[in-house]
Structure formats: structure tokens, C-alpha cells
Motif scaffolding. Structure first.
Motif, PDB file in Angstrom:
ATOM      1  N   GLY A  92       0.913  -1.216   0.020  1.00 16.62           N
ATOM      2  CA  GLY A  92       0.102  -0.177  -0.083  1.00 16.62           C
ATOM      3  C   GLY A  92       0.861   1.350  -0.038  1.00 16.62           C
ATOM      4  O   GLY A  92       0.138   2.295   0.148  1.00 16.62           O
ATOM      5  N   GLY A  95       0.080   3.644  -3.080  1.00 24.72           N
ATOM      6  CA  GLY A  95      -1.127   4.160  -3.220  1.00 24.72           C
ATOM      7  C   GLY A  95      -1.004   5.216  -2.146  1.00 24.72           C
ATOM      8  O   GLY A  95      -1.512   6.432  -2.668  1.00 24.72           O
ATOM      9  N   LEU A 127      -2.347   0.929 -10.409  1.00 25.78           N
ATOM     10  CA  LEU A 127      -2.329   1.899  -9.449  1.00 25.78           C
ATOM     11  C   LEU A 127      -2.582   3.134  -9.612  1.00 25.78           C
ATOM     12  O   LEU A 127      -3.668   3.696  -9.333  1.00 25.78           O
ATOM     13  CB  LEU A 127      -0.622   1.930  -8.820  1.00 25.78           C
ATOM     14  CG  LEU A 127      -0.399   3.161  -7.738  1.00 25.78           C
ATOM     15  CD1 LEU A 127      -1.225   2.918  -6.628  1.00 25.78           C
ATOM     16  CD2 LEU A 127       1.008   3.235  -7.480  1.00 25.78           C
ATOM     17  N   ARG A 130      -6.717   3.072 -10.000  1.00 28.12           N
ATOM     18  CA  ARG A 130      -7.153   3.517  -8.629  1.00 28.12           C
ATOM     19  C   ARG A 130      -7.330   4.726  -8.204  1.00 28.12           C
ATOM     20  O   ARG A 130      -8.198   5.061  -7.382  1.00 28.12           O
ATOM     21  CB  ARG A 130      -6.537   2.295  -7.768  1.00 28.12           C
ATOM     22  CG  ARG A 130      -7.041   1.081  -7.912  1.00 28.12           C
ATOM     23  CD  ARG A 130      -6.648   0.156  -6.693  1.00 28.12           C
ATOM     24  NE  ARG A 130      -5.191   0.111  -6.166  1.00 28.12           N
ATOM     25  CZ  ARG A 130      -4.186  -0.629  -6.868  1.00 28.12           C
ATOM     26  NH1 ARG A 130      -4.412  -1.291  -7.729  1.00 28.12           N
ATOM     27  NH2 ARG A 130      -2.824  -0.429  -6.375  1.00 28.12           N
ATOM     28  N   TYR A 131      -6.436   5.674  -8.681  1.00 25.22           N
ATOM     29  CA  TYR A 131      -6.397   6.827  -8.186  1.00 25.22           C
ATOM     30  C   TYR A 131      -6.829   8.173  -9.353  1.00 25.22           C
ATOM     31  O   TYR A 131      -6.381   9.307  -9.305  1.00 25.22           O
ATOM     32  CB  TYR A 131      -5.024   7.230  -7.647  1.00 25.22           C
ATOM     33  CG  TYR A 131      -4.853   6.673  -6.415  1.00 25.22           C
ATOM     34  CD1 TYR A 131      -5.258   7.212  -5.104  1.00 25.22           C
ATOM     35  CD2 TYR A 131      -4.432   5.230  -6.224  1.00 25.22           C
ATOM     36  CE1 TYR A 131      -5.111   6.583  -3.811  1.00 25.22           C
ATOM     37  CE2 TYR A 131      -4.193   4.693  -4.995  1.00 25.22           C
ATOM     38  CZ  TYR A 131      -4.535   5.298  -3.884  1.00 25.22           C
ATOM     39  OH  TYR A 131      -4.634   4.674  -2.634  1.00 25.22           O
TER      40      TYR A 131
END
Length: 170
Positions: A92, A95, A127, A130-131
């Protein structure tokens, strides 16, 4: 593992550079063949938007922004770099660094973040998605608009961007 996201300072560059070198060795992180010294890295990255993930005295990863152009019309557009030490991947860290960098970018007037990622680097592509990053195209090795060579071979690059929902929307 407990860690915090912190501003990168010059003393962090030794560990951050080692993480960058690890990324270079993978062959799927960057076109660069060498990591720069602090002076060259420092002069090409935005002061306000450079972060590390820090556990005690250990840097787990880093993220930073580079301006895409010196032209004032592009002052709100930056290219993103995120690197996590091999032994700290999939925990993580990437992230948390990316989320903090997005927040810092918006605080500093950046409305568009860009990323150029080798298509083989699926973890990085996922990644970024996801953002809030989206694919905007692909520079292909077969086209005349090839992005670049890496270790003597032409490489495709997936172009991704994230537009701020709060900066530059007026």
C-alpha cells in the motif's frame, strides 16, 4: 509496518536514489539508464511536490512531480514519478504516496497529472487507475511517433492522465 508520508529533503536522496536504481534495473520503470545526482534531480522536480514514505530512518518509496514544460500555459500540468522499494511493494506504500502527491499537487495549483508507463508495468497502470488516472493513448514502437528507445529496443508507452476535480475547473 508503520510509516508516514513526509516531504523529501536532500538527505533522503541517497535512499531514494537507490530505490530509483532498483526501478531502473527492472527495465520496466523508466527510460533512464542512470539515476542522477541530487543537484540534477532537485533542479528538475517541483519543490512543493516531492514526498517519501518514511519508517523511522528508512525510506520505503518516493513520489515527485516534474513540470512538463516551462511555458506558462502548462504551469498546471506535471509528470508524475512513483517508486517503491522492491521489498516494500504490495503493502500500500505506492497508493499512499500517490494519494498524498495528488493532494499536494492540487494544493499547488496542478490541474493535470500525466504519467508515461511501459505497458508491461501492469501494477503501475492499475495503481494509477485506482487513483483516477485514465488511458489517453499509447505511443507505439511501430509508429513514426515512437516514444523512445530503452536498452537498444523501441518501447511502447501507455499515456495516462488525471484531471483535478477541484483545480482549473472554472
Amino acid at each position: 509496518m508503520e510509516y508516514r508520508i513526509d516531504k523529501m529533503v536532500s538527505d533522503d536522496w541517497g535512499q531514494a536514489r537507490s530505490i530509483y536504481l532498483d526501478g531502473i534495473v527492472t527495465g520496466n520503470a523508466t527510460f533512464e539508464a542512470e539515476a542522477p545526482d541530487w543537484h540534477n534531480w532537485d533542479s528538475s522536480h517541483m519543490q512543493e511536490c516531492r514526498l517519501v514514505a518514511r519508517a523511522g530512518n528508512t525510506i520505503l518509496g518516493w513520489a515527485a512531480l516534474s513540470p512538463v514544460s516551462s511555458r506558462c500555459v502548462y504551469s498546471g500540468v506535471a509528470e508524475i514519478s512513483v517508486y517503491v522499494a522492491t521489498k516494500h511493494q504490495r503493502l500500500g506504500v505506492g497508493g499512499k504516496l500517490l494519494a498524498a502527491l495528488i493532494k499536494a499537487s492540487e494544493k499547488n495549483g496542478i490541474w493535470t497529472l500525466q504519467a508515461g508507463i511501459f505497458p508491461e508495468n501492469i501494477n503501475s497502470i492499475n495503481l494509477h487507475k485506482r487513483y483516477g488516472f485514465r488511458d489517453v493513448g499509447r505511443m507505439e514502437k511501430l509508429s513514426k511517433m515512437t516514444y523512445g528507445q530503452h536498452k537498444g529496443a523501441w518501447r511502447d508507452v501507455v499515456l495516462m492522465e488525471r484531471r483535478s476535480k477541484s483545480v482549473g475547473i472554472d
